[in-house]
Design a protein around this motif. Sequence first.
Motif, PDB file in Angstrom:
ATOM      1  N   LEU A  71       0.322  10.315  14.875  1.00  0.00           N
ATOM      2  CA  LEU A  71      -0.904  10.594  14.317  1.00  0.00           C
ATOM      3  C   LEU A  71      -1.274   9.571  13.039  1.00  0.00           C
ATOM      4  CD1 LEU A  71      -1.200  14.164  14.348  1.00  0.00           C
ATOM      5  CD2 LEU A  71      -2.445  12.694  15.532  1.00  0.00           C
ATOM      6  N   ARG A  72       0.149   9.274  12.258  1.00  0.00           N
ATOM      7  CA  ARG A  72       0.104   8.258  11.354  1.00  0.00           C
ATOM      8  C   ARG A  72      -0.429   7.110  11.840  1.00  0.00           C
ATOM      9  NH1 ARG A  72       4.614  10.157   6.676  1.00  0.00           N
ATOM     10  NH2 ARG A  72       3.685  12.529   6.576  1.00  0.00           N
ATOM     11  N   ILE A  73       0.160   6.662  12.797  1.00  0.00           N
ATOM     12  CA  ILE A  73      -0.156   5.265  13.633  1.00  0.00           C
ATOM     13  C   ILE A  73      -1.753   5.239  13.728  1.00  0.00           C
ATOM     14  CG2 ILE A  73       0.088   3.689  15.520  1.00  0.00           C
ATOM     15  CD1 ILE A  73       3.079   4.794  15.864  1.00  0.00           C
ATOM     16  N   LYS A  74      -2.147   6.123  14.361  1.00  0.00           N
ATOM     17  CA  LYS A  74      -3.591   6.163  14.533  1.00  0.00           C
ATOM     18  C   LYS A  74      -4.215   6.161  13.147  1.00  0.00           C
ATOM     19  CE  LYS A  74      -3.556   8.684  18.671  1.00  0.00           C
ATOM     20  NZ  LYS A  74      -3.600  10.110  19.600  1.00  0.00           N
TER      21      LYS A  74
ATOM     22  N   SER B 170       1.769  -0.337   8.503  1.00  0.00           N
ATOM     23  CA  SER B 170       1.147  -0.224   7.235  1.00  0.00           C
ATOM     24  C   SER B 170       1.614  -1.740   6.334  1.00  0.00           C
ATOM     25  CB  SER B 170       1.543   0.826   6.228  1.00  0.00           C
ATOM     26  OG  SER B 170       1.104   0.708   4.819  1.00  0.00           O
ATOM     27  N   ALA B 171       2.945  -2.004   6.394  1.00  0.00           N
ATOM     28  CA  ALA B 171       3.234  -3.415   5.706  1.00  0.00           C
ATOM     29  C   ALA B 171       2.629  -4.623   6.541  1.00  0.00           C
ATOM     30  CB  ALA B 171       4.847  -3.538   5.715  1.00  0.00           C
ATOM     31  N   LEU B 172       2.447  -4.463   7.720  1.00  0.00           N
ATOM     32  CA  LEU B 172       1.882  -5.605   8.639  1.00  0.00           C
ATOM     33  C   LEU B 172       0.460  -5.803   8.036  1.00  0.00           C
ATOM     34  CD1 LEU B 172       3.983  -5.304  11.694  1.00  0.00           C
ATOM     35  CD2 LEU B 172       4.181  -7.067   9.991  1.00  0.00           C
ATOM     36  N   ASN B 173      -0.030  -4.714   8.026  1.00  0.00           N
ATOM     37  CA  ASN B 173      -1.700  -4.655   7.508  1.00  0.00           C
ATOM     38  C   ASN B 173      -1.883  -5.159   6.178  1.00  0.00           C
ATOM     39  OD1 ASN B 173      -2.253  -3.336   9.924  1.00  0.00           O
ATOM     40  ND2 ASN B 173      -2.365  -1.251   9.107  1.00  0.00           N
TER      41      ASN B 173
ATOM     42  N   THR C 154       0.787  -1.158   0.175  1.00  0.00           N
ATOM     43  CA  THR C 154       0.231   0.107  -0.011  1.00  0.00           C
ATOM     44  C   THR C 154       0.841   1.195  -0.099  1.00  0.00           C
ATOM     45  OG1 THR C 154      -1.587  -1.143   1.326  1.00  0.00           O
ATOM     46  CG2 THR C 154      -2.079   1.348   1.312  1.00  0.00           C
ATOM     47  N   SER C 155       1.663   1.179   0.708  1.00  0.00           N
ATOM     48  CA  SER C 155       2.902   2.350   0.932  1.00  0.00           C
ATOM     49  C   SER C 155       3.418   2.653  -0.225  1.00  0.00           C
ATOM     50  CB  SER C 155       3.676   2.279   2.236  1.00  0.00           C
ATOM     51  OG  SER C 155       2.669   2.498   3.294  1.00  0.00           O
ATOM     52  N   THR C 156       4.068   1.653  -0.717  1.00  0.00           N
ATOM     53  CA  THR C 156       4.929   1.670  -2.078  1.00  0.00           C
ATOM     54  C   THR C 156       3.957   2.280  -3.207  1.00  0.00           C
ATOM     55  OG1 THR C 156       6.266  -0.295  -1.487  1.00  0.00           O
ATOM     56  CG2 THR C 156       6.458   0.492  -3.569  1.00  0.00           C
ATOM     57  N   ASN C 157       2.896   1.715  -3.447  1.00  0.00           N
ATOM     58  CA  ASN C 157       1.894   2.078  -4.520  1.00  0.00           C
ATOM     59  C   ASN C 157       1.775   3.622  -4.081  1.00  0.00           C
ATOM     60  OD1 ASN C 157       2.088  -0.253  -5.551  1.00  0.00           O
ATOM     61  ND2 ASN C 157       0.170  -0.876  -4.858  1.00  0.00           N
TER      62      ASN C 157
END
Length: 453
Positions: A359-362, A336-339, A273-276
Motif C-alpha cells: 500500500l505504501r508503494i502505491k 521514496s529515495a529514488l523519487n 523526504t523520508s528522513t525529514n
Amino acid sequence: MHITAKEEYFDEPACEHNGVAKDKKACKTATPGSSTGGCALDGAYIVLSPIKDALNIVHAPINCLGNSYNQRTSETTQRENYYMYGFTTAINENDLIFGSEDKLRQGVIYVFNRFKPKAVFIYNTCVPALTGEDIEGVSKELAAKLKIPVVPVFSQGFSGNKNLGNKIAGDALFTHIIGRKEPEIDLLSDYNINLIGEYNIRGELFLIKKALKQAGINVLSTITGDSTIEEIMYSHKAGLNVVVCSKALIYLARKMKEKYGLPYIEGSFFGLTSTNKAIMDIVNSIGDYELTCSAKKYIKIRTRNTEENIYEYKRFLTGKKALLYTGGVKSWSLVSALNDLGMKVIATGVKKSTEEDKLRIKEIDGNGNIIMLDNGNPVNLIKIAREEQVDIILAGGRNQYTAIKSLIPFLDVNQERFNPYTSYEGMEFLAKQIYFEIKNPLFKLLKESNINL
C-alpha cells in the motif's frame, strides 16, 4: 519446548490492514519447510547478532551456521565486539543417537570462560527440535550457573521464513532481556527514543543518530545495531519507540507498548523526504514546542545543504529509469529515495513485503503505474528491464551478475552493500553511486564490441 510458532506472530493486530476480513492474516503465513529467502534461523540471527557484547551459539549441524554467518556488514564503535564471531555445536550422527544437550552445555561454558560475554543466545534449529532436546531447560540451568542471561531462541527453520525469525528474536528480547535494568541518570535527556530494526549496515545507524542528536533527540537504545545487552535491558525507559524499516519487529514495539505503555511510530531514513518526515514524526509524537522548532530549523539547513551537494548528480539522474528488486520495507523506502533523485522506478520487488508495504508503494509511486514483482527470477528481471529500457537495476548481490551479464548497470542496495544510504549523508552516497554506475563507460564499450558475456 516451543517447536511451533505462536499464533500471534501471524495475526499481528498492530498491522493496519489486519481488520480487513479478506486480509485477516497480517503477514504472509509461513509455509512449513519453506526457507526461500532465508529460514527462521536466518531471520533470528540477523536481529540478535549485531548486539556486540553477546555471543550467539547455533545448536545445529555446522551448515546451519553457514546460512546466517558473515552475511551482514554491521559496524560497531567499541572494542567489545563479538559480531563477527560465529559458534555452533556442530551436531553429528552420534549426537542424533545419544543426544547433544551435554555438548551444548559444554559449549556455552567454554565461550563464557573464553570471552566473558554479557549474554548468550542459543538458537534451536530443525534437528534438535525434532529430536526433542530441552534447550529451554539447558538455558535456565546455565543462566543460574553463569549469572548472565542465557536465552533460548526457538528459531527452528521448519517454523517458517526469515520474517518469522525476526519476530521470534524480538520475542526473545522482550521475554528475557528488556526491562531487566534501569539506566543511569546521565544517559537520559528530555527526549529519549529507541530505534527498533536498525542494524547499522555500513554504519547507517551512526548517520541516523548524528541527525537525531543535532535535531535534539537522544537515542537511548538501538535494537539491535551497535547495541549492548545493558542498553536493551533499560530500553523500556525511553519515551518513544521508532520502528525503522523492519515491519516484522512491530511485534516487539506492540509488546513493549502493552507492558510498559511505550508508544511507537514507524519511520524510514532512506531519502530526503523520508528522513525529514521521520524526524518530524518523532518530534510531533514527543510534542514539545521548543524541540519542534529546533528540528524544523535543522531540517531546513540539512535539506538545503544536501540538495546543493547532489545537484549535479540529480540533474543527470532526473528521468532515468530504475528497476528495484529488494525485500521488505526497502521496497517502498528506496522508491521514496529514488523519487527524491527525480528517477522513475519502473518496478519493485514485493516478494518479502507485507500488504502494508505494498500500500505504501502505491502511495509513494510518483508515476502511478509501478510494477510489483513477486517473481524475481533472473529471466523475469531481465525481461522487464529490457522491455522498459531501464538505466539501472538496484537489488541484492545475488542479482549482480544477472544484471552485469545483460550489460545493465547495477548497484547493490541489500545488506552486502558497500556504502550507507540512510539520512542526509546516505542520500549523497546513493546519488553518487547511481550516477557512477550509470556513467560507467564499460557497458557502452561492451555493447559496441558485441561481446557476449
